[in-house]
Design a protein around this motif. Structure first.
Motif, short mmCIF file in Angstrom:
data_model
loop_
_atom_site.label_atom_id
_atom_site.label_comp_id
_atom_site.label_asym_id
_atom_site.label_seq_id
_atom_site.Cartn_x
_atom_site.Cartn_y
_atom_site.Cartn_z
N ALA A 152 18.76 10.85 69.84
CA ALA A 152 18.41 9.42 69.84
C ALA A 152 18.45 8.85 68.42
N LEU A 153 19.12 7.73 68.29
CA LEU A 153 19.28 7.10 66.97
C LEU A 153 18.17 6.07 66.77
N PRO A 154 17.26 6.31 65.81
CA PRO A 154 16.18 5.35 65.61
C PRO A 154 16.69 4.06 64.96
N ASP A 155 15.89 3.03 65.03
CA ASP A 155 16.22 1.77 64.35
C ASP A 155 16.03 1.97 62.85
N LEU A 156 17.14 1.90 62.10
CA LEU A 156 17.08 2.17 60.66
C LEU A 156 16.85 0.91 59.84
N SER A 157 16.68 -0.24 60.51
CA SER A 157 16.61 -1.50 59.77
C SER A 157 15.38 -1.57 58.85
N ALA A 158 14.35 -0.77 59.18
CA ALA A 158 13.16 -0.76 58.32
C ALA A 158 13.38 0.10 57.07
N THR A 159 14.42 0.94 57.11
CA THR A 159 14.70 1.82 55.98
C THR A 159 15.21 0.99 54.81
N GLN A 160 14.65 1.28 53.65
CA GLN A 160 15.10 0.58 52.44
C GLN A 160 16.57 0.92 52.21
N ASP A 161 17.34 -0.01 51.71
CA ASP A 161 18.77 0.16 51.37
C ASP A 161 19.70 0.10 52.59
N LYS A 195 22.93 -2.82 63.56
CA LYS A 195 23.27 -3.37 64.89
C LYS A 195 23.63 -2.21 65.82
N ARG A 196 22.96 -2.16 66.97
CA ARG A 196 23.27 -1.12 67.96
C ARG A 196 24.48 -1.55 68.80
N SER A 197 25.22 -0.57 69.27
CA SER A 197 26.35 -0.85 70.16
C SER A 197 25.81 -1.19 71.55
N ASP A 198 26.42 -2.18 72.21
CA ASP A 198 25.95 -2.60 73.55
C ASP A 198 26.32 -1.58 74.62
N ASN A 199 27.48 -0.93 74.43
CA ASN A 199 27.96 -0.09 75.55
C ASN A 199 28.04 1.41 75.24
N THR A 200 27.68 1.84 74.03
CA THR A 200 27.70 3.28 73.72
C THR A 200 26.32 3.70 73.23
N PRO A 201 25.70 4.66 73.91
CA PRO A 201 24.36 5.08 73.47
C PRO A 201 24.41 5.77 72.10
N ASN A 202 23.35 5.60 71.35
CA ASN A 202 23.20 6.24 70.03
C ASN A 202 24.32 5.88 69.05
N LYS A 203 24.89 4.70 69.25
CA LYS A 203 25.94 4.25 68.31
C LYS A 203 25.46 2.95 67.65
N ALA A 204 25.68 2.86 66.36
CA ALA A 204 25.25 1.65 65.63
C ALA A 204 26.12 1.46 64.39
N SER A 205 26.10 0.24 63.87
CA SER A 205 26.78 -0.02 62.60
C SER A 205 25.77 -0.68 61.65
N PHE A 206 25.94 -0.43 60.37
CA PHE A 206 25.06 -1.02 59.36
C PHE A 206 25.73 -0.86 58.00
N SER A 207 25.22 -1.58 57.02
CA SER A 207 25.73 -1.38 55.66
C SER A 207 24.61 -0.78 54.82
N SER A 254 20.62 14.97 60.42
CA SER A 254 19.56 15.63 61.21
C SER A 254 19.63 15.21 62.68
N LEU A 255 20.37 14.12 62.98
CA LEU A 255 20.49 13.62 64.36
C LEU A 255 21.78 14.10 65.03
N GLU A 256 22.50 15.01 64.37
CA GLU A 256 23.77 15.57 64.88
C GLU A 256 24.84 14.48 65.06
N ILE A 257 25.60 14.27 64.06
CA ILE A 257 26.64 13.22 64.06
C ILE A 257 27.81 13.63 64.96
N ILE A 258 28.21 12.71 65.85
CA ILE A 258 29.41 12.92 66.68
C ILE A 258 30.59 12.20 66.04
N VAL A 259 30.38 10.93 65.70
CA VAL A 259 31.43 10.10 65.08
C VAL A 259 30.83 9.42 63.86
#
Length: 308
Positions: free
Chosen positions: A234-243, A248-260, A275-280
């Motif tokens: 499970a990919l947590p919401d990283l928006s609270a993380t500094q930097d 933005k989470r993907s609407d149709n793929t679980p545990n997928k998100a984009s951010f800068s 630590s969350l086991e990267i697939i892509v």
């Protein structure tokens, strides 16, 4: 002054009445270097270059080329310098070929096989009268004359305005060839891809002041890398993380998100993702455009008022 410093500008200022077109411009161009001088129209690029050419007299600060004062020694400096402005005006009744030869003669140079090769590369018809030329063809005349000239410093002020992408590429190829010969180039541009492809170092000018100079690598710490990731866990919401920005989470793929992420803080974020086991994982490196926009946004936020 370093032995290989061809051009040196220190705290240059230029006022037109009460308006300060240049407030504080400081940079150097070294031997065998392409220096990109970037900023939007009206930032002071052309005013700086006209001052370096001895066309305008500085109101303060100093500027030297080949160790000589740009105002007092302009005639001697011009013997070893080639210049192309962003808008070239030509004699309407002369042909392109006649004008190229005239430019070369004024610079104590001759029409050579190199000139013929450049005419072919840029696909210029040298037999036509200049009055029939488009803006792009007028630029080609000046560029062919400049590239035919054996100079120590080449100053290009928005030189590719009016050129199509193919001719832009020919321009870039010829600049890189000059660099290989150990020549120095000052390139003023607002075409960021052009600067990114050719320049060793850049100076960013904003409202008459140089706000940063350095290599692209040195400046990339001020930019953000775009990350797209998919994890097994499970990919947590990283928006609270500094930097981390624009999570933005993907609407149709679980545990997928984009951010800068701030480029210099990438390590910490990658440890979290690993630590969350990267697939892509897809990362898009920052461009000069990102850097440029961040600088201007940062500057505007700090300004109490807008300047013309």
């Amino acid at each position: 002054m370093m032995a290989d410093t061809i051009l040196s500008v220190k705290h240059l200022q230029k006022k037109f009445g009460k308006f300060a077109a240049l407030k504080d411009v400081t940079f150097d161009v070294h031997s065998g270097e392409v220096f990109g001088f970037i900023g939007p129209n009206g930032a002071g690029k052309s005013t700086t270059i006209r001052t370096l050419l001895g066309i305008l007299r500085a109101s303060g600060g100093s500027a030297t080329i080949f160790g000589k004062d740009v105002w007092k020694d302009s005639v001697r400096i011009h013997e070893h310098l080639a210049y192309v402005p962003g808008d070239v005006y030509l004699w309407p009744n002369l042909t392109g070929g006649e004008i190229i030869d005239l430019f070369l003669k004024l610079n104590h140079q001759r029409h050579t096989s190199r000139t013929n090769d450049l005419i072919k590369q840029f696909e210029l018809d040298p037999g036509k009268k200049a009055r029939t030329y488009s803006k792009g063809n007028r630029q080609k005349v000046a560029l062919i004359a400049a590239f035919s000239t054996d100079a120590d410093l080449y100053i290009f002020d928005e030189p590719t305005s009016g050129l199509d992408p193919l001719n832009e590429e020919i321009f870039q190829k010829n600049v890189l060839a000059l660099k290989l010969q150990g020549k120095s180039i000052l390139l003023s541009s607002h075409i960021l891809s052009e600067v990114e492809r050719m320049c060793d170092r850049i100076g960013i000018i904003r409202e008459g002041q140089i706000i940063e100079t350095g290599t692209l690598t040195e400046m990339r710490h001020l930019t953000r890398t775009l990350i797209t990731v998919q994890t097994r866990q499970a990919l947590p919401d990283l928006s609270a993380t500094q930097d981390v920005h624009n999570f933005k989470r993907s609407d149709n793929t679980p545990n997928k998100a984009s951010f800068s992420v701030d480029s210099d803080k990438m390590d910490k974020v990658m440890q979290t993702l690993a630590s969350l086991e990267i697939i892509v994982l897809q990362s898009t490196p920052p461009t000069l455009e990102d850097l440029f926009l961040r600088y201007y946004q940062k500057g505007k936020q700090g300004d109490g008022e807008n300047e013309a």
